[in-house]
Structure formats: C-alpha cells, structure tokens
Design a protein around this motif. Structure first.
Motif, mmCIF file in Angstrom:
data_model
loop_
_atom_site.group_PDB
_atom_site.id
_atom_site.type_symbol
_atom_site.label_atom_id
_atom_site.label_comp_id
_atom_site.label_asym_id
_atom_site.label_seq_id
_atom_site.Cartn_x
_atom_site.Cartn_y
_atom_site.Cartn_z
ATOM 1 N N GLY A 272 0.800 -1.223 0.000
ATOM 2 C CA GLY A 272 0.000 0.000 0.000
ATOM 3 C C GLY A 272 0.829 1.267 0.000
ATOM 4 O O GLY A 272 0.303 2.349 -0.284
ATOM 5 N N ARG A 273 2.130 1.149 0.280
ATOM 6 C CA ARG A 273 2.991 2.335 0.268
ATOM 7 C C ARG A 273 3.518 2.655 -1.120
ATOM 8 O O ARG A 273 4.068 3.726 -1.349
ATOM 9 C CB ARG A 273 4.167 2.128 1.229
ATOM 10 C CG ARG A 273 3.735 2.025 2.689
ATOM 11 C CD ARG A 273 4.932 2.149 3.613
ATOM 12 N NE ARG A 273 5.830 0.992 3.478
ATOM 13 C CZ ARG A 273 5.742 -0.110 4.222
ATOM 14 N NH1 ARG A 273 4.781 -0.215 5.140
ATOM 15 N NH2 ARG A 273 6.591 -1.101 4.047
ATOM 16 N N LYS A 274 3.364 1.732 -2.044
ATOM 17 C CA LYS A 274 3.845 1.964 -3.415
ATOM 18 C C LYS A 274 2.988 3.023 -4.100
ATOM 19 O O LYS A 274 1.791 3.163 -3.806
ATOM 20 C CB LYS A 274 3.821 0.668 -4.225
ATOM 21 C CG LYS A 274 4.833 -0.359 -3.756
ATOM 22 C CD LYS A 274 4.803 -1.594 -4.623
ATOM 23 C CE LYS A 274 5.882 -2.584 -4.217
ATOM 24 N NZ LYS A 274 7.234 -2.084 -4.558
ATOM 25 N N GLN A 275 3.617 3.768 -5.019
ATOM 26 C CA GLN A 275 2.926 4.840 -5.732
ATOM 27 C C GLN A 275 3.001 4.623 -7.240
ATOM 28 O O GLN A 275 3.915 3.966 -7.745
ATOM 29 C CB GLN A 275 3.532 6.202 -5.374
ATOM 30 C CG GLN A 275 3.390 6.577 -3.894
ATOM 31 C CD GLN A 275 4.002 7.925 -3.586
ATOM 32 O OE1 GLN A 275 4.902 8.393 -4.279
ATOM 33 N NE2 GLN A 275 3.508 8.561 -2.528
ATOM 34 N N ILE A 276 2.023 5.206 -7.918
ATOM 35 C CA ILE A 276 1.954 5.029 -9.371
ATOM 36 C C ILE A 276 1.567 6.358 -10.015
ATOM 37 O O ILE A 276 0.821 7.153 -9.438
ATOM 38 C CB ILE A 276 0.937 3.933 -9.750
ATOM 39 C CG1 ILE A 276 1.062 3.546 -11.209
ATOM 40 C CG2 ILE A 276 -0.477 4.363 -9.437
ATOM 41 C CD1 ILE A 276 2.251 2.698 -11.518
ATOM 42 N N SER A 277 2.103 6.608 -11.209
ATOM 43 C CA SER A 277 1.738 7.775 -12.012
ATOM 44 C C SER A 277 1.438 7.308 -13.431
ATOM 45 O O SER A 277 1.968 6.293 -13.894
ATOM 46 C CB SER A 277 2.876 8.808 -12.044
ATOM 47 O OG SER A 277 3.158 9.297 -10.751
ATOM 48 N N GLY A 278 0.574 8.043 -14.115
ATOM 49 C CA GLY A 278 0.291 7.695 -15.507
ATOM 50 C C GLY A 278 -1.127 8.045 -15.914
ATOM 51 O O GLY A 278 -1.951 8.456 -15.092
ATOM 52 N N ARG A 279 -1.389 7.881 -17.225
ATOM 53 C CA ARG A 279 -2.716 8.089 -17.798
ATOM 54 C C ARG A 279 -3.230 6.741 -18.281
ATOM 55 O O ARG A 279 -2.559 6.066 -19.070
ATOM 56 C CB ARG A 279 -2.658 9.083 -18.963
ATOM 57 C CG ARG A 279 -2.197 10.470 -18.555
ATOM 58 C CD ARG A 279 -1.845 11.315 -19.772
ATOM 59 N NE ARG A 279 -2.998 11.537 -20.636
ATOM 60 C CZ ARG A 279 -3.831 12.566 -20.522
ATOM 61 N NH1 ARG A 279 -3.630 13.479 -19.566
ATOM 62 N NH2 ARG A 279 -4.845 12.721 -21.346
ATOM 63 N N PHE A 280 -4.415 6.365 -17.841
ATOM 64 C CA PHE A 280 -4.945 5.041 -18.151
ATOM 65 C C PHE A 280 -6.361 5.159 -18.704
ATOM 66 O O PHE A 280 -7.173 5.950 -18.211
ATOM 67 C CB PHE A 280 -4.958 4.167 -16.893
ATOM 68 C CG PHE A 280 -3.617 4.038 -16.231
ATOM 69 C CD1 PHE A 280 -2.676 3.144 -16.704
ATOM 70 C CD2 PHE A 280 -3.285 4.827 -15.127
ATOM 71 C CE1 PHE A 280 -1.436 3.020 -16.095
ATOM 72 C CE2 PHE A 280 -2.056 4.709 -14.520
ATOM 73 C CZ PHE A 280 -1.120 3.804 -15.003
ATOM 74 N N LEU A 285 -9.004 -2.183 -18.663
ATOM 75 C CA LEU A 285 -8.574 -2.585 -17.328
ATOM 76 C C LEU A 285 -7.390 -3.536 -17.375
ATOM 77 O O LEU A 285 -6.427 -3.375 -16.606
ATOM 78 C CB LEU A 285 -9.742 -3.236 -16.580
ATOM 79 C CG LEU A 285 -9.432 -3.742 -15.168
ATOM 80 C CD1 LEU A 285 -8.985 -2.594 -14.275
ATOM 81 C CD2 LEU A 285 -10.634 -4.449 -14.571
ATOM 82 N N ASP A 286 -7.429 -4.518 -18.251
ATOM 83 C CA ASP A 286 -6.323 -5.489 -18.318
ATOM 84 C C ASP A 286 -5.007 -4.807 -18.658
ATOM 85 O O ASP A 286 -3.960 -5.115 -18.065
ATOM 86 C CB ASP A 286 -6.642 -6.579 -19.346
ATOM 87 C CG ASP A 286 -7.760 -7.502 -18.880
ATOM 88 O OD1 ASP A 286 -8.031 -7.547 -17.661
ATOM 89 O OD2 ASP A 286 -8.367 -8.178 -19.734
ATOM 90 N N THR A 287 -5.046 -3.874 -19.603
ATOM 91 C CA THR A 287 -3.830 -3.147 -19.978
ATOM 92 C C THR A 287 -3.329 -2.307 -18.810
ATOM 93 O O THR A 287 -2.122 -2.251 -18.527
ATOM 94 C CB THR A 287 -4.100 -2.243 -21.194
ATOM 95 O OG1 THR A 287 -4.521 -3.051 -22.290
ATOM 96 C CG2 THR A 287 -2.858 -1.468 -21.583
ATOM 97 N N THR A 288 -4.248 -1.650 -18.121
ATOM 98 C CA THR A 288 -3.874 -0.820 -16.975
ATOM 99 C C THR A 288 -3.209 -1.659 -15.887
ATOM 100 O O THR A 288 -2.159 -1.285 -15.336
ATOM 101 C CB THR A 288 -5.116 -0.121 -16.398
ATOM 102 O OG1 THR A 288 -5.664 0.745 -17.394
ATOM 103 C CG2 THR A 288 -4.769 0.677 -15.148
ATOM 104 N N LEU A 289 -3.790 -2.810 -15.575
ATOM 105 C CA LEU A 289 -3.220 -3.672 -14.545
ATOM 106 C C LEU A 289 -1.861 -4.228 -14.960
ATOM 107 O O LEU A 289 -0.958 -4.382 -14.129
ATOM 108 C CB LEU A 289 -4.190 -4.806 -14.230
ATOM 109 C CG LEU A 289 -5.506 -4.388 -13.561
ATOM 110 C CD1 LEU A 289 -6.411 -5.596 -13.352
ATOM 111 C CD2 LEU A 289 -5.243 -3.683 -12.233
#
Length: 316
Positions: A272-280, A285-289
């Motif tokens: 839960g401490r991990k972070q993510i950036s981007g446009r999805f 959904l499958d591509t995003t995951l």
C-alpha cells in the motif's frame, strides 16, 4: 416515452415561452428557439401546451371581466360580492396548478450504472456530465436551478441565467458564480474542483469561495477540509481516462474499482505504500493492470471474475 423526458421538454417550452413574454428575443435566441422547435414534433407539442396554459388564463381574465361587469350593472349589490368570490375562486383553480408547476419545477432523476457515463443538456442550456455510479435529481423552476447529487461525480458547464444554480451534496451547498466545475461525493471523499469562474461552498460553519484552478476535499472520516491547487485538467473521466500523479496504490485500485465493479486485494499491506503515475484508459482494465504490475514489479492473480489479488513478484 418516459414521463421524465416529457417533463424536461415541458420545462424547456415554458422557459422559452416565459422569456418571450417578458421581452423581445434577440436574433440569437430566436434562432435557438426555432431550431429547438424544429428538432422534434414533441417540442412543438410542448410549446402548444405552454401557449394553451397561458391562453386559458387570458380567456378566464376576459370572462372574469365580463362577469364582473354583469354583476355591477344587472345584479343587486349583495349579489356582486357572490359573483366576485366565485370568479376569484375559479381563477385560483385554473391558475394554481400552472403557477405551482412553474414556481416549484418538476424534479427529474438521472442515474448511471457502474462503468457508465452520461451527458445531459439541461433546459437552460447548461451541460451536465455524470460519471460512473452517479445519481442526481434536477429541478428547474421560474426562480431557481437545483441539482441534488446523491452519490458519484458530476461536471457542470453552467449557462448564464438570472436564476441562481445550486448543487447540494453531503449536507453542503455549492453555489455557482458563473463557472465550470465538478463535484464528487463518494464514501471515500467529497471534492469540489473549479475549472473556470468561481463557486461558493456553504456547509454549517464552513463558508469559502473557490476560484479557477482551486480544489477542496473533505474526508468523511476526519471531517477535515483540505484546500489545494488543481493539477492538470479536472474530470478526465469525461474523455474516458484516469490520471494519477504519485498516487498510492490502494487509491489507484479503489478508483479503478468504481468503473469495473471488481475488488482488489493486496497480499501484503506493505504494498500500500507503493505509488503510481500515468494516464490510463477506463475501458482497458487489463492493460492498466499489466502496466501497474510491470511498473511496481507485482504479480496479479484473477481468482474469480470479480476479484484481483496483487502480490510482490518473486525475485529472479
């Protein structure tokens, strides 16, 4: 045809008819009215209903005047009062339903399912976009424009009008001051973001004005308000995308779940401490995951159709 659809057409017809009675329409307004009438036979029918309501009042005013004259000239004075009372009561019976509908408005209800988004043009010309799993009630009358947000998120481009426009959500009133803005009310947070113009926010002892490029968030758990600057565009879901900038993984997954009716579990709370950036894209959904898994070095399992399990990938 659904009753609510007719209600909206009738409200639009009354809006144009009353505006026309109050003053001469500009050339632009006349073109807009002509185009609206030509768009559907239902529009012309609603216009006729508005005219008939108005004419019924005119006819009754003429009849009332005639009866009063008769009462004055041909009836003894003690009968004149009786005719006057009858005429007044009849006028109220005819006028009251018309005036009540116009003054209070007819509530209309809109709702989107999970993953669905919808765009609505209101009777006054305002543009309303509904995000996933959103419920609103819209009431427009002679005196006000009111949008009640029961849950979800909306984006508004407010048309100029002498009537005030208000959005109510989470015991909070948001009053438009000529603007484009979004309101979100979900169990996780209540948020208002302003793209253009300003809005006034009123809630019990809280009163503030948000200007373009500002956002305020209230977390129900703490009831604390947080004022910030908008980063990038607001309501990107209207273009079918979600944008994250150093967002924690649980928050990203929670947002994805709103659009896909699935549940995400973390095998290790430390993830839960991990972070993510981007446009999805919302519809991928499958591509995003897959991108999230590759970026954060995760394994994603799909044990049931409505559940995903994320865990740290094994080191090679």
């Amino acid at each position: 045809m659904p009753e609510s659809f007719h209600d909206d057409i009738d409200a639009t017809a009354r809006h144009w008819f009353i505006r026309q009675q109050g003053r001469a329409l500009s050339a632009e307004e006349q073109r807009a009215l002509t185009d609206w009438l030509a768009a559907s036979p239902d529009h012309r029918t609603a216009w006729t209903r508005a005219e008939e309501d108005w004419q019924s009042l005119d006819r009754f005013r003429t009849d009332l005047s005639s009866e009063l004259n008769k009462a004055r000239h041909y009836r003894p004075r003690h009968h004149s009062s009786r005719y006057l009372k009858w005429a007044a009561a009849a006028l109220v019976l005819i006028a009251l339903p018309i005036l009540y509908r116009a003054s209070t408005g007819i509530p209309r209800h809109w709702q989107t399912a999970t993953g669905e988004r919808q765009h609505v043009t209101l009777a006054d010309g305002s543009q309303l976009s509904l995000d996933t799993a959103t419920r609103v009630t819209i009431t427009q009358s002679w005196f006000q424009r009111l949008i009640q947000l029961q849950e979800g998120e909306i984006y508004l481009e407010v048309a100029p009008d002498w009537r005030p426009l208000q959005v109510t959500a989470a015991d909070t009133r948001i009053r438009d001051i000529g603007t484009r803005f979004s309101v979100r009310d979900t169990p996780e947070k209540f948020t208002v973001q302003v793209e253009e113009g300003a809005v006034e926010i009123i809630r019990r002892d809280k009163h503030l004005v948000l200007h373009a490029g500002e956002t305020v968030t209230r977390h129900p758990a703490t009831d604390r308000w947080q004022l910030a600057t908008v980063q990038g565009d607001i309501a990107n879901w209207r273009q079918g995308i979600l944008v994250f900038d150093q967002h924690r993984l649980p928050e990203v997954l929670q947002e994805l779940a709103r659009y896909h009716a699935v549940r995400f579990d973390l095998a290790d709370p430390a993830l839960g401490r991990k972070q993510i950036s981007g446009r999805f894209r919302l519809d991928e959904l499958d591509t995003t995951l897959r991108i999230i898994a590759e970026t954060l070095n995760l394994n994603i399992e799909h044990p049931t159709p409505d559940r995903y399990l994320l865990s740290a990938a094994q080191k090679q």
